[in-house]
Design a protein around this motif. Structure first.
Motif, PDB file in Angstrom:
ATOM      1  N   ARG A  65       0.807  -1.225   0.000  1.00 17.86           N
ATOM      2  CA  ARG A  65       0.000   0.000   0.000  1.00 17.86           C
ATOM      3  C   ARG A  65       0.843   1.281   0.000  1.00 17.86           C
ATOM      4  N   ARG A  66       2.168   1.143   0.024  1.00 21.40           N
ATOM      5  CA  ARG A  66       3.033   2.329  -0.001  1.00 21.40           C
ATOM      6  C   ARG A  66       3.144   2.931  -1.386  1.00 21.40           C
ATOM      7  N   GLY A  67       2.687   2.203  -2.397  1.00 20.55           N
ATOM      8  CA  GLY A  67       2.632   2.761  -3.739  1.00 20.55           C
ATOM      9  C   GLY A  67       3.957   2.674  -4.486  1.00 20.55           C
ATOM     10  N   ALA A  68       3.976   3.321  -5.648  1.00 14.13           N
ATOM     11  CA  ALA A  68       5.142   3.273  -6.533  1.00 14.13           C
ATOM     12  C   ALA A  68       6.190   4.306  -6.132  1.00 14.13           C
ATOM     13  N   ASP A  69       7.438   4.010  -6.454  1.00 14.98           N
ATOM     14  CA  ASP A  69       8.530   4.961  -6.274  1.00 14.98           C
ATOM     15  C   ASP A  69       9.636   4.579  -7.255  1.00 14.98           C
ATOM     16  N   GLU A  70      10.858   5.094  -7.058  1.00 16.57           N
ATOM     17  CA  GLU A  70      11.940   4.815  -7.996  1.00 16.57           C
ATOM     18  C   GLU A  70      12.323   3.335  -8.001  1.00 16.57           C
ATOM     19  N   ARG A  71      12.253   2.686  -6.836  1.00 14.48           N
ATOM     20  CA  ARG A  71      12.615   1.273  -6.763  1.00 14.48           C
ATOM     21  C   ARG A  71      11.508   0.375  -7.293  1.00 14.48           C
ATOM     22  N   TYR A  72      10.270   0.794  -7.121  1.00 15.15           N
ATOM     23  CA  TYR A  72       9.115   0.022  -7.578  1.00 15.15           C
ATOM     24  C   TYR A  72       8.270   0.899  -8.498  1.00 15.15           C
ATOM     25  N   PRO A  73       8.694   1.087  -9.742  1.00 13.70           N
ATOM     26  CA  PRO A  73       7.975   2.004 -10.639  1.00 13.70           C
ATOM     27  C   PRO A  73       6.554   1.561 -10.943  1.00 13.70           C
ATOM     28  N   TRP A  74       6.252   0.263 -10.808  1.00 15.67           N
ATOM     29  CA  TRP A  74       4.906  -0.234 -11.074  1.00 15.67           C
ATOM     30  C   TRP A  74       4.132  -0.497  -9.791  1.00 15.67           C
ATOM     31  N   GLY A  75       4.708  -0.145  -8.659  1.00 11.95           N
ATOM     32  CA  GLY A  75       4.040  -0.402  -7.384  1.00 11.95           C
ATOM     33  C   GLY A  75       4.588  -1.647  -6.697  1.00 11.95           C
ATOM     34  N   ARG A  76       4.138  -1.870  -5.459  1.00 12.46           N
ATOM     35  CA  ARG A  76       4.649  -2.960  -4.641  1.00 12.46           C
ATOM     36  C   ARG A  76       3.657  -4.126  -4.498  1.00 12.46           C
ATOM     37  N   GLU A  77       2.644  -4.154  -5.339  1.00 18.36           N
ATOM     38  CA  GLU A  77       1.606  -5.174  -5.185  1.00 18.36           C
ATOM     39  C   GLU A  77       2.137  -6.599  -5.348  1.00 18.36           C
TER      40      GLU A  77
END
Length: 303
Positions: A65-77
């Motif tokens: 639920r922390r969403g996307a960022d530079e490490r996870y461009p598609w999100g953390r789902e």
């Protein structure tokens, strides 16, 4: 899209599962030792395993639920199906261990059990399992909560089977056949463990589909197909090609529309109108989503 209220409810349900598993682990372990039932001890061991696995699920839910960022461009789902698979593999391993132990007891001549105490535990476990299962199934939205609910549902069904088994053991003892009653407990361990294996097997299958970015479940795929086709017809587009996969709470969608002569799409602005129409239809389905919409006049670029 998921609201903070929905995410909070899912976290509360996962924590409920943790505390319920802790209570089951403590009660069944003590009750199993006192009654001499390896079936009840197995229930306690599975509850202890569920505590750690449920905490892992809470962590995965918060992470996703922390969403996307530079490490996870598609999100953390993707954390969600990974945890579902880990939970399922651990439960499957515990079941296999229990089957081996049950067969060993059967070969050794069975296990003497205090049938009255064992029957009382089976009644308590069945009632408590029904309550937790209902709460989990009614309130959960995420795949993690649904996996927990499936686990509790399986536990409850097995508790019903154990209850029937101990009823048979009580009847055998009352009939003067404690020798036969001694085989009931280890036999239930084997049967219950083998029956329970289908739940982690199903969870592993579903989780691996998401990890490997395979097509979503049939119902989700059908809903997406209907939305894409409705937009194609609305704007007079020649063809539509849909590629989709489901990862945790997120559905990834790529749509390629083939623009024909009769289409109302002529400019970039026209394409944005189509995108908005598709967005509205997908939003109504309730999934978090990552959507790419492309247009071409040559269908080979859509294949």
């Amino acid at each position: 899209m998921e609201t903070s209220e929905t995410g909070g409810r899912d976290r509360r349900l996962l924590l409920l599962s943790v505390w319920a598993s802790a209570a089951f682990a403590l009660i069944s372990s003590v009750w199993g030792v006192l009654s001499g039932s390896s079936m009840i001890v197995f229930d306690g061991l599975s509850s202890f395993a569920s505590i750690g696995l449920s905490m892992l699920a809470v962590f995965a839910l918060r992470t996703s639920r922390r969403g996307a960022d530079e490490r996870y461009p598609w999100g953390r789902e993707s954390w969600e199906p990974v945890v579902v698979v880990v939970k399922a593999v651990a439960l499957a391993a515990l079941c296999v261990y229990a089957v081996v132990g049950g067969i060993t007891d059967l070969v050794a001549g069975g296990r003497e059990v205090a049938t009255g105490w064992a029957l009382a535990y089976a009644i308590v476990a069945t009632v408590a399992g029904v309550v937790v299962t209902v709460l989990m199934r009614r309130g959960g939205r995420s795949d993690l909560v649904r996996a927990e609910a499936a686990e509790w549902f399986g536990d409850t069904l097995l508790s019903v089977g154990v209850l029937l088994g101990f009823v048979i053991a009580v009847v055998l003892v009352a009939s003067g056949r404690p020798d036969l009653a001694a085989y009931v407990d280890p036999a239930m361990v084997v049967v219950v463990s083998l029956a329970f294996l289908r739940i982690p097997a199903r969870l592993i299958g579903g989780g691996m589909r998401e990890i490997l970015a395979m097509a979503p479940p049939a119902q989700t795929q059908a809903e997406l197909d209907d939305a894409v086709e409705a937009v194609r017809e609305e704007f007079g587009l020649a063809e539509a090609f849909l590629r989709a996969s489901k990862v945790g709470a997120r559905v990834d969608v790529e749509v390629d529309y083939v623009v024909g002569e009769g289409s109302s799409v002529h400019t970039v602005a026209d394409g944005d109108v189509v995108r908005q129409a598709l967005h509205d239809r997908l939003a109504a389905l309730g999934h978090e989503r990552s959507v790419v919409v492309a247009f071409t006049t040559d269908r080979r670029w859509a294949l």
